[in-house]
Design an enzyme around this catalytic site. Structure first.
Site, PDB file in Angstrom:
ATOM      1  N   GLU A   1      33.218  46.250  26.614  1.00  0.00           N
ATOM      2  CA  GLU A   1      33.021  44.882  26.100  1.00  0.00           C
ATOM      3  C   GLU A   1      31.633  44.729  25.494  1.00  0.00           C
ATOM      4  O   GLU A   1      31.461  44.118  24.437  1.00  0.00           O
ATOM      5  CB  GLU A   1      33.160  43.863  27.236  1.00  0.00           C
ATOM      6  CG  GLU A   1      34.557  43.731  27.795  1.00  0.00           C
ATOM      7  CD  GLU A   1      34.635  42.616  28.828  1.00  0.00           C
ATOM      8  OE1 GLU A   1      34.153  41.511  28.567  1.00  0.00           O
ATOM      9  OE2 GLU A   1      35.171  42.861  29.934  1.00  0.00           O
TER      10      GLU A   1
ATOM     11  N   LYS B   1      37.687  27.594  30.484  1.00  0.00           N
ATOM     12  CA  LYS B   1      38.498  26.389  30.245  1.00  0.00           C
ATOM     13  C   LYS B   1      39.207  26.470  28.899  1.00  0.00           C
ATOM     14  O   LYS B   1      38.702  27.094  27.960  1.00  0.00           O
ATOM     15  CB  LYS B   1      37.593  25.159  30.234  1.00  0.00           C
ATOM     16  CG  LYS B   1      37.174  24.711  31.616  1.00  0.00           C
ATOM     17  CD  LYS B   1      38.167  23.713  32.158  1.00  0.00           C
ATOM     18  CE  LYS B   1      37.849  23.258  33.529  1.00  0.00           C
ATOM     19  NZ  LYS B   1      38.326  23.841  34.673  1.00  0.00           N
ATOM     20  N   LEU B   2      40.372  25.796  28.841  1.00  0.00           N
ATOM     21  CA  LEU B   2      41.108  25.731  27.575  1.00  0.00           C
ATOM     22  C   LEU B   2      40.348  24.791  26.631  1.00  0.00           C
ATOM     23  O   LEU B   2      39.885  23.730  27.038  1.00  0.00           O
ATOM     24  CB  LEU B   2      42.517  25.195  27.847  1.00  0.00           C
ATOM     25  CG  LEU B   2      43.601  25.517  26.832  1.00  0.00           C
ATOM     26  CD1 LEU B   2      43.775  27.024  26.667  1.00  0.00           C
ATOM     27  CD2 LEU B   2      44.928  24.901  27.259  1.00  0.00           C
TER      28      LEU B   2
ATOM     29  N   LYS C   1      28.414  16.832  27.851  1.00  0.00           N
ATOM     30  CA  LYS C   1      28.793  16.468  26.487  1.00  0.00           C
ATOM     31  C   LYS C   1      30.315  16.512  26.356  1.00  0.00           C
ATOM     32  O   LYS C   1      30.961  17.348  26.976  1.00  0.00           O
ATOM     33  CB  LYS C   1      28.200  17.470  25.496  1.00  0.00           C
ATOM     34  CG  LYS C   1      26.769  17.161  25.127  1.00  0.00           C
ATOM     35  CD  LYS C   1      26.422  17.831  23.806  1.00  0.00           C
ATOM     36  CE  LYS C   1      25.010  17.520  23.362  1.00  0.00           C
ATOM     37  NZ  LYS C   1      24.639  16.123  23.291  1.00  0.00           N
TER      38      LYS C   1
ATOM     39  N   HIS D   1      38.487  39.305  25.735  1.00  0.00           N
ATOM     40  CA  HIS D   1      39.394  39.409  26.882  1.00  0.00           C
ATOM     41  C   HIS D   1      39.311  40.833  27.441  1.00  0.00           C
ATOM     42  O   HIS D   1      39.356  41.797  26.668  1.00  0.00           O
ATOM     43  CB  HIS D   1      40.825  39.089  26.441  1.00  0.00           C
ATOM     44  CG  HIS D   1      41.801  39.087  27.577  1.00  0.00           C
ATOM     45  ND1 HIS D   1      41.884  38.042  28.469  1.00  0.00           N
ATOM     46  CD2 HIS D   1      42.698  40.014  27.986  1.00  0.00           C
ATOM     47  CE1 HIS D   1      42.801  38.323  29.380  1.00  0.00           C
ATOM     48  NE2 HIS D   1      43.319  39.512  29.113  1.00  0.00           N
TER      49      HIS D   1
ATOM     50  N   SER E   1      26.943  38.467  31.219  1.00  0.00           N
ATOM     51  CA  SER E   1      26.538  39.803  30.762  1.00  0.00           C
ATOM     52  C   SER E   1      26.891  40.023  29.286  1.00  0.00           C
ATOM     53  O   SER E   1      26.180  40.736  28.578  1.00  0.00           O
ATOM     54  CB  SER E   1      27.164  40.895  31.641  1.00  0.00           C
ATOM     55  OG  SER E   1      28.543  40.978  31.421  1.00  0.00           O
TER      56      SER E   1
HETATM   57  C1  GRF Z   1      34.287  39.322  30.734  1.00  0.00           C
HETATM   58  O1  GRF Z   1      35.000  40.330  31.374  1.00  0.00           O
HETATM   59  C2  GRF Z   1      35.082  38.753  29.577  1.00  0.00           C
HETATM   60  O2  GRF Z   1      35.901  39.680  28.956  1.00  0.00           O
HETATM   61  C3  GRF Z   1      35.926  37.720  30.255  1.00  0.00           C
HETATM   62  O3  GRF Z   1      35.110  37.173  31.254  1.00  0.00           O
HETATM   63  C4  GRF Z   1      34.116  38.116  31.645  1.00  0.00           C
HETATM   64  C5  GRF Z   1      32.788  37.446  31.467  1.00  0.00           C
HETATM   65  O4  GRF Z   1      31.740  38.233  31.973  1.00  0.00           O
HETATM   66  N1  GRF Z   1      36.460  36.776  29.310  1.00  0.00           N
HETATM   67  P1  GRF Z   1      30.247  37.845  31.642  1.00  0.00           P
HETATM   68  O5  GRF Z   1      30.025  36.412  32.104  1.00  0.00           O
HETATM   69  O6  GRF Z   1      30.034  37.999  30.173  1.00  0.00           O
HETATM   70  O7  GRF Z   1      29.420  38.802  32.439  1.00  0.00           O
END
Ligand code: GRF
Length: 202
Positions: A175, A87-88, A63, A105, A13
């Site tokens: 976000e 993943k890190l 890759k 985040h 999203s």
């Molecule tokens: C979001 O909440 C982002 O902050 C976190 O993982 C989620 C990803 O959601 N790191 P999407 O795949 O962008 O819908």
């Protein structure tokens, strides 16, 4: 155009919010979408926009980060955006793109971050703490989870939420505004890193 690579692991999203932000339309181009998965719903979004997708990791057909680095250099990628990438990132890759990798985040760092703090785990921890505000943070990516310098944050009142799910929905809305806003700042050359702090010009 300011060139982006977006890393995803799930529904995408945030990727969608970048691709649909009117303010980014003539400013940025998402040149590649990368996942640690062979397939994820975010890939379908990328394909809808004819954006090439790549899987990264040690599995066959994936890759390596080394190959990805060469690809990004040839594509002249300006910014790498981790939008739900689980993943890190290897240290060598981070060193090659120092201060060019950002992560979103779903909480107000430096609280509620770190290993294991992703997805609903974050929102459950915030809910159970009885915090009255939450929000989204965008930070530079360094060698460990969620510890890089914070670039931008936006908060939201959660004093009346009844569940972690309701909280998650509220944060996700934030976000989807914050990420395009911050990418716009990068594209306009308005993000600066000094010794201790990140400065974002208006
Ligand atoms: C979001 O909440 C982002 O902050 C976190 O993982 C989620 C990803 O959601 N790191 P999407 O795949 O962008 O819908």
């Amino acid at each position: 155009m300011f060139s982006l690579a977006v890393f995803v692991s799930g529904r995408g999203s945030n990727l969608n919010s970048i691709l649909n932000a009117p303010r980014l339309r003539n400013l940025i181009e998402v040149k590649v979408v990368v996942s640690n998965k062979e397939h994820c719903p975010a890939f379908d979004i990328a394909k809808k926009y004819s954006i090439p997708v790549y899987s990264v990791g040690n599995k066959e057909g994936f890759k390596s980060f080394n190959e990805l680095e060469n690809l990004f250099l040839s594509l002249e990628i300006d910014l790498i955006v981790l939008a739900g990438f689980l993943k890190l990132i290897p240290v060598a890759f981070i060193e090659s793109f120092r201060n060019k990798i950002i992560n979103i985040h779903p909480a107000l760092l430096p609280s509620f971050g770190g290993s294991g703090m992703y997805g609903m785990n974050v929102h459950r921890a915030v809910f159970n703490s009885s915090a009255q505000v939450s929000g989204a943070s965008i930070h530079f990516v360094d060698e460990s989870y969620d510890t890089g310098k914070i670039i931008a944050q936006r908060s939201v009142d959660i004093s009346d939420v009844h569940s972690p799910e309701e909280l998650a929905e509220r944060v996700l809305k934030i976000e989807h505004q914050l990420l395009p806003d911050v990418i716009e700042k990068f594209a306009l050359g308005k993000v600066f890193v000094d010794k201790t702090r990140v400065r974002v010009l208006n």
